[in-house]
Design a protein around this motif. Structure first.
Motif, PDB file in Angstrom:
ATOM      1  N   GLN A   1      20.241  18.730   0.513  1.00 60.38           N
ATOM      2  CA  GLN A   1      20.272  17.291   0.235  1.00 60.38           C
ATOM      3  C   GLN A   1      20.472  16.492   1.519  1.00 60.38           C
ATOM      4  OE1 GLN A   1      19.975  15.530  -2.892  1.00 60.38           O
ATOM      5  NE2 GLN A   1      18.966  17.493  -3.237  1.00 60.38           N
ATOM      6  N   LYS A   2      20.460  17.161   2.635  1.00 62.08           N
ATOM      7  CA  LYS A   2      20.702  16.481   3.917  1.00 62.08           C
ATOM      8  C   LYS A   2      19.563  15.501   4.190  1.00 62.08           C
ATOM      9  CE  LYS A   2      23.315  20.369   5.754  1.00 62.08           C
ATOM     10  NZ  LYS A   2      24.617  19.758   5.522  1.00 62.08           N
ATOM     11  N   SER A   3      19.929  14.236   4.320  1.00 67.69           N
ATOM     12  CA  SER A   3      18.934  13.165   4.283  1.00 67.69           C
ATOM     13  C   SER A   3      18.967  12.331   5.550  1.00 67.69           C
ATOM     14  CB  SER A   3      19.200  12.250   3.082  1.00 67.69           C
ATOM     15  OG  SER A   3      19.202  13.013   1.886  1.00 67.69           O
ATOM     16  N   LEU A   4      17.794  12.095   6.079  1.00 65.63           N
ATOM     17  CA  LEU A   4      17.678  11.229   7.242  1.00 65.63           C
ATOM     18  C   LEU A   4      18.095   9.815   6.839  1.00 65.63           C
ATOM     19  CD1 LEU A   4      16.560  11.448  10.215  1.00 65.63           C
ATOM     20  CD2 LEU A   4      14.469  10.407   9.332  1.00 65.63           C
ATOM     21  N   ALA A   5      18.900   9.187   7.683  1.00 68.22           N
ATOM     22  CA  ALA A   5      19.429   7.867   7.316  1.00 68.22           C
ATOM     23  C   ALA A   5      19.603   6.997   8.547  1.00 68.22           C
ATOM     24  CB  ALA A   5      20.769   8.017   6.601  1.00 68.22           C
ATOM     25  N   ALA A   6      19.359   5.704   8.354  1.00 64.85           N
ATOM     26  CA  ALA A   6      19.722   4.731   9.377  1.00 64.85           C
ATOM     27  C   ALA A   6      21.236   4.591   9.376  1.00 64.85           C
ATOM     28  CB  ALA A   6      19.058   3.391   9.089  1.00 64.85           C
TER      29      ALA A   6
ATOM     30  N   TYR B   1      22.174  12.899  -0.587  1.00 68.77           N
ATOM     31  CA  TYR B   1      21.289  11.762  -0.842  1.00 68.77           C
ATOM     32  C   TYR B   1      21.918  10.887  -1.910  1.00 68.77           C
ATOM     33  CZ  TYR B   1      17.362   9.051  -2.598  1.00 68.77           C
ATOM     34  OH  TYR B   1      16.556   8.025  -3.004  1.00 68.77           O
ATOM     35  N   THR B   2      22.050   9.606  -1.627  1.00 63.20           N
ATOM     36  CA  THR B   2      22.653   8.683  -2.590  1.00 63.20           C
ATOM     37  C   THR B   2      21.664   7.643  -3.099  1.00 63.20           C
ATOM     38  OG1 THR B   2      23.323   7.110  -0.870  1.00 63.20           O
ATOM     39  CG2 THR B   2      24.865   8.906  -1.380  1.00 63.20           C
ATOM     40  N   GLY B   3      20.512   7.558  -2.485  1.00 58.32           N
ATOM     41  CA  GLY B   3      19.551   6.522  -2.856  1.00 58.32           C
ATOM     42  C   GLY B   3      19.805   5.206  -2.159  1.00 58.32           C
ATOM     43  N   ALA B   4      20.778   5.195  -1.258  1.00 61.00           N
ATOM     44  CA  ALA B   4      21.072   3.958  -0.520  1.00 61.00           C
ATOM     45  C   ALA B   4      19.852   3.551   0.312  1.00 61.00           C
ATOM     46  CB  ALA B   4      22.276   4.174   0.400  1.00 61.00           C
ATOM     47  N   PRO B   5      19.677   2.235   0.510  1.00 62.23           N
ATOM     48  CA  PRO B   5      18.465   1.787   1.224  1.00 62.23           C
ATOM     49  C   PRO B   5      18.313   2.374   2.619  1.00 62.23           C
ATOM     50  CG  PRO B   5      19.985  -0.039   0.788  1.00 62.23           C
ATOM     51  CD  PRO B   5      20.490   1.127   0.023  1.00 62.23           C
ATOM     52  N   GLU B   6      19.440   2.718   3.254  1.00 64.21           N
ATOM     53  CA  GLU B   6      19.308   3.298   4.595  1.00 64.21           C
ATOM     54  C   GLU B   6      18.755   4.725   4.556  1.00 64.21           C
ATOM     55  OE1 GLU B   6      22.103   2.058   3.344  1.00 64.21           O
ATOM     56  OE2 GLU B   6      23.808   3.436   3.575  1.00 64.21           O
ATOM     57  N   GLN B   7      18.673   5.313   3.362  1.00 65.46           N
ATOM     58  CA  GLN B   7      18.102   6.655   3.224  1.00 65.46           C
ATOM     59  C   GLN B   7      16.649   6.611   2.733  1.00 65.46           C
ATOM     60  OE1 GLN B   7      20.876   8.477   0.496  1.00 65.46           O
ATOM     61  NE2 GLN B   7      22.014   9.418   2.178  1.00 65.46           N
ATOM     62  N   LEU B   8      16.129   5.411   2.573  1.00 62.25           N
ATOM     63  CA  LEU B   8      14.754   5.257   2.094  1.00 62.25           C
ATOM     64  C   LEU B   8      13.866   4.862   3.265  1.00 62.25           C
ATOM     65  CD1 LEU B   8      15.601   3.290  -1.150  1.00 62.25           C
ATOM     66  CD2 LEU B   8      14.954   5.698  -0.981  1.00 62.25           C
ATOM     67  N   TRP B   9      12.714   5.478   3.351  1.00 59.29           N
ATOM     68  CA  TRP B   9      11.863   5.304   4.533  1.00 59.29           C
ATOM     69  C   TRP B   9      10.461   4.880   4.129  1.00 59.29           C
ATOM     70  CZ3 TRP B   9      14.075   5.728   9.333  1.00 59.29           C
ATOM     71  CH2 TRP B   9      15.362   6.269   9.356  1.00 59.29           C
ATOM     72  N   ARG B  10       9.967   3.933   4.887  1.00 61.86           N
ATOM     73  CA  ARG B  10       8.614   3.423   4.742  1.00 61.86           C
ATOM     74  C   ARG B  10       7.742   4.170   5.760  1.00 61.86           C
ATOM     75  NH1 ARG B  10       7.702  -3.067   5.000  1.00 61.86           N
ATOM     76  NH2 ARG B  10       5.512  -3.127   5.617  1.00 61.86           N
TER      77      ARG B  10
ATOM     78  N   VAL C   1      18.975  -1.229   7.641  1.00 63.10           N
ATOM     79  CA  VAL C   1      19.801  -0.687   8.712  1.00 63.10           C
ATOM     80  C   VAL C   1      21.215  -1.220   8.509  1.00 63.10           C
ATOM     81  CG1 VAL C   1      20.153  -0.511  11.198  1.00 63.10           C
ATOM     82  CG2 VAL C   1      17.822  -0.677  10.277  1.00 63.10           C
ATOM     83  N   PRO C   2      22.196  -0.366   8.255  1.00 62.13           N
ATOM     84  CA  PRO C   2      23.551  -0.851   8.004  1.00 62.13           C
ATOM     85  C   PRO C   2      24.065  -1.744   9.137  1.00 62.13           C
ATOM     86  CG  PRO C   2      23.396   1.488   7.497  1.00 62.13           C
ATOM     87  CD  PRO C   2      22.111   1.107   8.161  1.00 62.13           C
ATOM     88  N   GLY C   3      24.592  -2.885   8.746  1.00 60.16           N
ATOM     89  CA  GLY C   3      25.187  -3.794   9.727  1.00 60.16           C
ATOM     90  C   GLY C   3      24.188  -4.555  10.561  1.00 60.16           C
ATOM     91  N   CYS C   4      22.938  -4.522  10.174  1.00 66.95           N
ATOM     92  CA  CYS C   4      21.917  -5.178  11.002  1.00 66.95           C
ATOM     93  C   CYS C   4      20.825  -5.742  10.094  1.00 66.95           C
ATOM     94  CB  CYS C   4      21.327  -4.167  11.981  1.00 66.95           C
ATOM     95  SG  CYS C   4      20.001  -4.830  13.011  1.00 66.95           S
ATOM     96  N   ASP C   5      20.594  -7.018  10.205  1.00 70.78           N
ATOM     97  CA  ASP C   5      19.511  -7.641   9.445  1.00 70.78           C
ATOM     98  C   ASP C   5      18.236  -7.547  10.289  1.00 70.78           C
ATOM     99  OD1 ASP C   5      18.007  -9.027   7.629  1.00 70.78           O
ATOM    100  OD2 ASP C   5      18.722 -11.001   8.259  1.00 70.78           O
TER     101      ASP C   5
ATOM    102  N   GLY D   1       0.781  -1.230   0.000  1.00 70.19           N
ATOM    103  CA  GLY D   1       0.000   0.000   0.000  1.00 70.19           C
ATOM    104  C   GLY D   1       0.809   1.275   0.000  1.00 70.19           C
ATOM    105  N   GLY D   2       2.123   1.189  -0.077  1.00 70.25           N
ATOM    106  CA  GLY D   2       2.906   2.423  -0.018  1.00 70.25           C
ATOM    107  C   GLY D   2       4.218   2.293  -0.753  1.00 70.25           C
ATOM    108  N   GLN D   3       4.856   3.441  -0.955  1.00 70.10           N
ATOM    109  CA  GLN D   3       6.172   3.431  -1.582  1.00 70.10           C
ATOM    110  C   GLN D   3       7.174   4.101  -0.653  1.00 70.10           C
ATOM    111  OE1 GLN D   3       6.333   5.864  -5.149  1.00 70.10           O
ATOM    112  NE2 GLN D   3       4.638   7.079  -4.411  1.00 70.10           N
ATOM    113  N   TYR D   4       8.445   3.971  -1.007  1.00 72.72           N
ATOM    114  CA  TYR D   4       9.498   4.529  -0.165  1.00 72.72           C
ATOM    115  C   TYR D   4       9.672   6.022  -0.405  1.00 72.72           C
ATOM    116  CZ  TYR D   4      10.773  -0.029   1.516  1.00 72.72           C
ATOM    117  OH  TYR D   4      10.732  -1.243   2.133  1.00 72.72           O
ATOM    118  N   TYR D   5      10.146   6.692   0.641  1.00 77.37           N
ATOM    119  CA  TYR D   5      10.342   8.140   0.596  1.00 77.37           C
ATOM    120  C   TYR D   5      11.753   8.475   1.057  1.00 77.37           C
ATOM    121  CZ  TYR D   5       5.254   8.289   0.364  1.00 77.37           C
ATOM    122  OH  TYR D   5       3.955   8.123  -0.008  1.00 77.37           O
TER     123      TYR D   5
END
Lengths: 483, 255
Positions: free
Chosen positions: A404-409, A421-430, A446-450, A392-396
């Motif tokens: 370009q300062k981006s919230l990131a895990a 912003y690089t488009g790395a998965p840790e910068q994409l939010w559900r 989350v980098p380093g964490c499954d 029901g949703g997409q990533y933001y």
């Protein structure tokens, strides 16, 4: 030429806006069944046979296989099998009303699986040519309190009825008598929550494209067989029903409710729009959050890109960059020193240009603090269509306005703001609305964490990433639109 | 972050150290509602996990025009001066330290409350000799204002340094230092910065928390510095686990 370009740009903008709100791909369907998950993919079946498959819950394409044709199927997983109910229908509103509700099983919904094979369909309910019921539009319900399986069916032609099925065979329980639970609606289904049974049905005009007034209503009961009363105390057998969702700005004709419980506190409803003005007025799959208000379900809104304050439910503080607070040089005007005749001056808000030079160049920690509508607190949230999605949703991406300062895990399951912003998965939010109307915010990785962690307030002023807990306000946020 | 170092030196802090002969609470009865003289036994966190045993340096005069100046860079410049790094050794009760401090004439309290000019104060540099005092807080929050006023060593515009020792019987993973302070403050474990609370802060339980830490088995020096302009000043400190619950399984020492 300029005019044409402007029109083109506006059209493109409209498409971009639309894509942020609706299911992507080819989500063409009518009367969708409750969404099922099978081996990591999502499935829904529709009228006429077949259905949609999605690998991420956001991009949907045809490919699901359901034999038997007919109308308005429903699906339910029971044990390690899937029970499918559908209707061999009569002639519709103007035709005959001899209908048959059928059920069949399959071990998998994946048509490419070697285990994919439907059992022979069996009849569980039927209606005669001219009785006060039209046995189509089946809805399956497993009572979590008793383990008993139920099926509702019926249309505008008379009563909605409920019958009991055997959860082992999918057949009608021997000797079971149908009970009338509503009248003159379609696409019913029962759900359960907090001691209440809810009967959801669709009212309004079906199958008339953009002029369809289809809308989903609900009544509730302490018993699965009713009576189902609306918020005014009207029995659904008398036509009662409280609105769950009706038309939107560009989509009309909401019908065929299905509930999907994704996680504790995260519920979604599937349905179709009879017509989507942005997609050739086709009938399309829709997925919205379910919000529970005073023990009544209502449809939440799809998240809309924009500029927001991101406010913690824990304290109400706002997510921000951990940078020096820069004072605005506007003289304090204590009321007791005021000249009442002095002209009023309108002061501007602090601007990014006034403060950005005071911010560090590299990675900056995130913090939570008093909302002051300052540049380090204003977040622009933008959809990233190429990043895929979730149910029901997409990533933001979530960025400080004008930068370009981006919230990131970050490593260690913490949260930071990266300079680019690089488009790395840790910068994409559900971003998902919860049943209480607030939101959970979850990084794609989350980098380093499954782990599937969510943005969390571990202290009033300290954000981090931690396990989802619906019962803790630490895990919840509100988006307060600023632009 | 893993704090691998576990050390506490028992040596005296300063050449100026003198053994205290007068009980501070007896000397300053105004402290009695808020503080008590520590016993010789190790202390544990209170029922909510708050740390109540501290060595408190007498207030360092630091005049300012109000609490709103305490932005991150100000905090780092004025609190993170290296005082608890390098060869820092745990002070003993009664140890003295001499330093140059900013001095401003006492705040005019004749109107019943301090006058707040919102201008940079005029100060002069003076030499001050300040004493460390070992105290147990009777409250979960350590009342620095009462400490300063009660010992007749300050009131507003002050920095208070606090030090204690955490004795951890076995490694504890994924804990956070959680602090509330009035006003801004900065906190270290074994000299490493773990947390900063900037701005015009109110003392709020679990206002801010460090990143996840591993407290290795052994002793660790926990230190903090709290700065305040006008108004009440206090702090509360505890360790919390992944779920925000208090961590209880360690001892608190002041030597």
């Amino acid at each position: 030429m300029k005019t044409s370009m402007k029109i083109f740009s506006l059209a493109a903008f409209a498409l971009i806006s639309v894509s942020a709100l609706a299911q992507e791909g080819q989500p063409w369907i009518h009367d969708p069944s409750t969404i099922m998950e099978c081996d990591g993919k999502y499935y829904t079946f529709g009228t006429g046979g077949g259905g949609l498959i999605s690998e991420d819950g956001w991009n949907w394409y045809g490919g699901a296989v359901r034999p038997g044709g007919g109308a308005a199927p429903d699906a339910m997983k029971i044990g390690d099998r899937y029970l499918i109910a559908y209707s061999a229908t009569g002639g519709g509103l103007g035709g005959g009303h001899a209908g048959r509700v059928l059920t069949m099983w399959n071990k998998t919904l994946d048509p490419n699986s070697p285990d994919f094979a439907y059992t022979e369909a069996i009849e569980v309910a039927a209606s005669e040519m001219d009785e006060d019921c039209d046995a189509i539009d089946a809805g399956l319900f497993m009572d979590p309190q008793t383990g008993r399986l139920w099926c509702t069916y019926g249309t505008y032609f008379g009563f909605i009825r409920i019958v009991e099925l055997d959860p082992k065979t999918g057949a009608r329980v021997e000797g079971n008598e149908a009970v009338n639970v509503a009248i003159d609606c379609e696409a019913t289904t029962v759900i359960y929550r907090n001691g209440w049974y809810y009967l959801l049905g669709t009212h309004g005009t079906c199958c008339d494209g953009v002029n369809s007034t289809y809308n989903i209503v609900v009544g509730r009961s302490r018993s699965v067989t009713g009576p189902y009363l609306d918020n005014m105390g009207r029995d659904m057998v008398a036509g009662g029903g409280k609105m769950v969702i009706d038309g939107d700005d560009r989509q009309f004709g909401a019908g065929h409710f299905g509930r999907y419980i994704e996680d504790e506190g995260v519920e979604k409803m599937s349905f179709h729009w009879e017509a989507d003005l942005d997609r050739s007025a086709r009938s399309v799959l829709a997925i919205r959050p379910i919000i529970w208000v005073n023990d009544w379900p209502v449809a939440g809104d799809p998240f809309k890109a924009g500029t927001y304050e991101i406010s913690s439910v824990r304290r109400g503080y706002a997510l921000e960059l951990a940078v020096d607070f820069v004072r605005q040089n506007i003289a304090r005007r204590g009321g007791w020193r005021m000249d009442p005749n002095e002209p009023i001056v309108v002061h501007p808000n602090q601007t990014l240009e006034e403060v950005i030079g005071t911010w560090p160049e590299g990675e900056i920690p995130a913090r939570v603090g008093d909302w002051m509508n300052r540049p380090h607190q204003r977040w622009v949230i933008t959809a990233v269509p190429e990043a895929g999605g979730y149910l029901g949703g997409q990533y933001y991406k979530i960025q400080i306005e004008g930068t370009q300062k981006s919230l990131a895990a970050a490593e260690g399951a913490e949260v930071v703001v990266t300079p680019e912003y690089t488009g790395a998965p840790e910068q994409l939010w559900r971003i998902e609305q919860l049943i209480d109307g607030s939101y959970r915010i979850m990084p794609k990785a989350v980098p380093g964490c499954d782990c599937q962690y969510v943005l969390t307030s571990i202290a009033d002023s300290t954000p981090t990433l931690a396990k989802w807990d619906f019962n803790s306000d630490n895990c919840k946020w509100n988006f307060i639109r600023k632009q | 972050m893993i704090l691998a170092l576990a050390f506490v030196a028992a040596a005296s802090f300063s050449a100026d150290a003198k053994k205290k002969t007068v009980d501070l609470i007896e000397k300053y009865p105004a402290l009695a509602p808020y503080f008590s003289t520590p016993s010789s036994d190790a202390m544990q966190p209170d029922e909510l996990g708050f740390i109540r045993r501290w060595l408190l340096l007498e207030p360092i005069s630091k005049p300012n025009r109000g609490n709103t100046v305490f932005v991150d860079s100000y905090i780092r410049k004025n609190l993170d001066t290296g005082w608890n790094k390098g060869d820092f050794k745990l002070p003993k009760d009664g140890d003295k330290v001499t330093m140059e401090v900013e001095y401003q004439k006492p705040v005019d309290m004749s109107a019943g409350r301090p006058r707040m000019p919102f201008q940079e104060p005029e100060v002069e540099m003076v030499k001050a000799k300040l004493t460390w005092h070992a105290l147990d807080s009777k409250l979960f929050n350590v009342k620095l204002y009462r400490y300063a006023v009660g010992t007749e060593t300050g009131r507003y515009g002050i920095i208070c340094r606090a030090v204690t020792v955490i004795d951890v019987p076995e490694d504890i993973e994924n804990v956070r230092l959680a602090v509330g302070s009035n006003s801004a403050s900065m906190w270290w474990i074994d000299g490493e910065e773990v947390l900063i609370l900037s701005g015009d802060r109110r003392m709020v339980m679990d206002d801010a928390a460090s990143k996840r830490l591993t407290l290795k088995k052994g002793r660790h020096i926990l230190s903090g510095a709290v700065i305040n302009g006008p108004g009440m000043s206090d702090f509360c400190v505890r360790f919390i686990d992944e779920n925000g619950n208090p961590v209880m399984n360690y001892n608190i020492l002041n030597k």
